[in-house]
Structure formats: structure tokens, C-alpha cells
Design a protein around this motif. Structure first.
Motif, short mmCIF file in Angstrom:
data_model
loop_
_atom_site.label_atom_id
_atom_site.label_comp_id
_atom_site.label_asym_id
_atom_site.label_seq_id
_atom_site.Cartn_x
_atom_site.Cartn_y
_atom_site.Cartn_z
N GLY A 20 9.91 18.54 31.49
CA GLY A 20 8.95 17.44 31.43
C GLY A 20 7.97 17.48 32.57
O GLY A 20 6.77 17.22 32.40
N ALA A 21 8.45 17.83 33.76
CA ALA A 21 7.57 17.90 34.93
C ALA A 21 6.49 18.96 34.74
O ALA A 21 5.34 18.76 35.14
CB ALA A 21 8.39 18.19 36.18
N VAL A 22 6.84 20.08 34.13
CA VAL A 22 5.84 21.12 33.86
C VAL A 22 4.77 20.61 32.91
O VAL A 22 3.60 20.99 33.01
CB VAL A 22 6.53 22.40 33.31
N LYS A 23 5.14 19.72 32.00
CA LYS A 23 4.17 19.15 31.07
C LYS A 23 3.23 18.18 31.79
O LYS A 23 2.08 18.00 31.39
CB LYS A 23 4.88 18.42 29.93
N LEU A 24 3.71 17.57 32.86
CA LEU A 24 2.93 16.54 33.54
C LEU A 24 1.97 17.07 34.60
O LEU A 24 0.99 16.41 34.91
CB LEU A 24 3.88 15.52 34.19
#
Length: 139
Positions: A20-24
Motif C-alpha cells: 500500500g505504501a508503494v501505491k501512495l
């Protein structure tokens, strides 16, 4: 055996939080973030509510999925049991949606493998959690 499932839950939760962090943000992996941004344009095109006249904005869609994965992943890894169960359910729905999207886009089966493995592990944790609850009630 309980230690193995606890370790699996923490590792899977951290995996989702990192995913999720990579998406953000592009600070963790700029190339992956850019690739995800372009993929979510395609994902928005086949979003199930499109049939009802609603197509999500790809950028917002990416952010929402990213935040869901970060929060649910951290709760799965470190939250109290009830929140672990809720986050497991939420992440299961996200993985079913990911598999649906990839199948509708007619992506190669290999593209579905990560989401399918994650879904299987989430279901395993869910079954394990239910078995544990039923066992403690009968004891």
C-alpha cells in the motif's frame, strides 16, 4: 503451530502495508509507483460500478487502495483480534477485486498469481481463526 500462524499474520500484514505504501508514494520505488499509476488507469476502466455509470478516478482509486492496504495490513499485523479479523475480511475483498480486475483485462494467469497467493493466505488465516474460536468455545 500458533506461532507459525502468528508469524504468517504479521508478515502478510507487513507485506500489505508495504504494498500500500508503494501505491501512495514514489519515494519507496519510483518505477513501481509509476507503473501502478498507469495500471490503475486500466483498472478504473473495468471497475464493476462502471456498468452503473460510475468510473473511479484512477489516481483516487490508487490512493484509496493504497490506504486500505496500509491500514488493514498494519491492523492485521499488530491490531487486536477483532480488528485483525475485520482487516482480513477487507483485504480478502481487495484481493478478490484484484483477481477479478486482472481476469477481466485478460492478463496472463501469472499476473494473478500474487493476488491469488495472498488471497489463499488470508483465507488460511481466516479458517485458522475460526477453528481456534470454535475450539475455545467447546473447551
Amino acid at each position: 503451530m500458533a506461532l507459525l500462524f502468528s508469524a504468517l499474520r504479521v508478515l502478510l500484514g507487513l507485506f500489505f502495508a508495504a504494498s500500500g505504501a508503494v501505491k501512495l508514494t514514489d519515494r519507496l520505488s519510483g518505477d513501481v509507483h509509476r507503473q501502478l499509476k498507469s495500471q490503475f488507469v486500466e483498472f478504473a476502466d473495468v471497475f464493476p460500478t462502471k456498468e452503473f455509470g460510475y468510473k473511479p478516478d484512477p489516481k483516487r482509486y490508487l490512493e484509496i487502495v493504497g490506504w486500505i492496504e496500509v491500514v488493514a495490513g498494519l491492523l492485521l499485523a499488530f491490531g487486536p483480534q477483532i480488528l485483525q479479523e475485520i482487516s482480513n475480511f477487507v483485504l480478502t475483498v481487495v484481493m478478490i477485486g484484484a483477481i477479478y480486475t486482472l481476469l477481466v483485462l485478460k492478463e496472463p494467469i501469472a499476473m494473478c498469481a500474487p493476488a491469488t497467493v495472498c488471497l489463499g493466505l488470508l483465507l488460511l488465516l481466516n479458517v485458522r481463526g475460526r477453528g481456534r474460536g470454535a475450539k475455545s468455545k467447546s473447551e
